[in-house]
Design an enzyme around this catalytic site. Sequence first.
Site, PDB file in Angstrom:
ATOM      1  CB  CYS A   1      10.986  -4.106 -20.757  1.00 13.11           C
ATOM      2  SG  CYS A   1       9.675  -4.575 -21.907  1.00 13.11           S
TER       3      CYS A   1
ATOM      4  CB  CYS B   1      12.917  -3.461 -28.861  1.00 11.75           C
ATOM      5  SG  CYS B   1      12.447  -5.086 -28.257  1.00 11.75           S
TER       6      CYS B   1
HETATM    7  N1  DGL Z   1       9.730  -3.887 -25.997  1.00 14.84           N
HETATM    8  C1  DGL Z   1      10.515  -5.018 -25.673  1.00 14.84           C
HETATM    9  C2  DGL Z   1      11.685  -4.651 -24.775  1.00 14.84           C
HETATM   10  O1  DGL Z   1      12.026  -3.507 -24.592  1.00 14.84           O
HETATM   11  C3  DGL Z   1       9.869  -6.209 -25.056  1.00 14.84           C
HETATM   12  C4  DGL Z   1       8.575  -6.727 -25.523  1.00 14.84           C
HETATM   13  C5  DGL Z   1       8.594  -8.132 -26.048  1.00 14.84           C
HETATM   14  O2  DGL Z   1       8.777  -9.082 -25.273  1.00 14.84           O
HETATM   15  O3  DGL Z   1       8.422  -8.223 -27.241  1.00 14.84           O
HETATM   16  O4  DGL Z   1      12.312  -5.536 -24.235  1.00 14.84           O
END
Ligand code: DGL
Length: 286
Positions: free
Chosen positions: A202, A69
């Site tokens: 993201c 993430c």
């Molecule tokens: N999966 C998260 C990232 O790579 C973002 C999602 C969220 O805002 O929780 O930034």
Amino acid sequence: MIGVFDSGLGGLTVLKALDQRFPEHSFLYLGDHANVPYGNRPSDEIVDLTRAAVETLFRSGCKLVLLGCNTATAVAARRLQQVWLPGSGWRGHNVLGIVAPTVEAATQTPWAVATPQYPQKYNSDLIAVFGTTRTITSGVYHEEIRKRCPRVEVVQQICAHLAGAIEDEATEAELDALVKAGVDGLLVQTGGHPPHRAILGCTHFPLVEHLFRRHLPPFTRMLSQPEVVADSLEDYLARRPHYTDCPAGVARLRLLTTGDASEISARARIFWPEAPAFVHALVRRS
Ligand code: DGL
């Protein structure tokens, strides 16, 4: 067994690439659906949530946890690695993020080399970074790319609602409008100049890569984060094979969620149709 953490389902884009790359290793995924999205939350809260999730994965037998993430990595990775982990009692455990491999791929420079080197020193590309509010305001991509490639222009664009909309299964038209707004916002910043390269910073965004492609010109090269993370982990594990040890009798691929397991399992199909079902997990926040 390697732990992979994400605020929700986005990390499945990374897990899927790891599953394909390392069919001999075991993975335990944790999605914090009780708290997704992280992207617009205060930084201290993201650090707390991420630390609690990492401890849950450590307690479940993972010695290595990859933050799949960008938001958790950008906000929490350094604090967990440098402040929390050394005093936590989890000796022999480690936490990795996904910003470092992405910066390495974008700059063609190893992470350990934090000063400009020939020929990247003279690279003057325009690189776009799309991400959540917290990833972009952390400034980590801008800072780490420019350290290694001072002539590169890094333009960052917040896509505040895109991850949440993907997670909530918004329609293609709604997602297209959000992606177009992000690309338009970027082009306003660059005076209309499209980027040479784009980082979809993201883990949810690979699901709408085709929409970014639609709104960016063909010469913009898109960096595939799941692939570069898999490349980097391969290199890391070659030097530290003990992190792949797995307790006997444990399924090779397991998915945990802090949310409703059957609902999340159904929604996971858009990210990875072959993914096994999620199981509910409790994450203790102290
Ligand atoms: N999966 C998260 C990232 O790579 C973002 C999602 C969220 O805002 O929780 O930034």
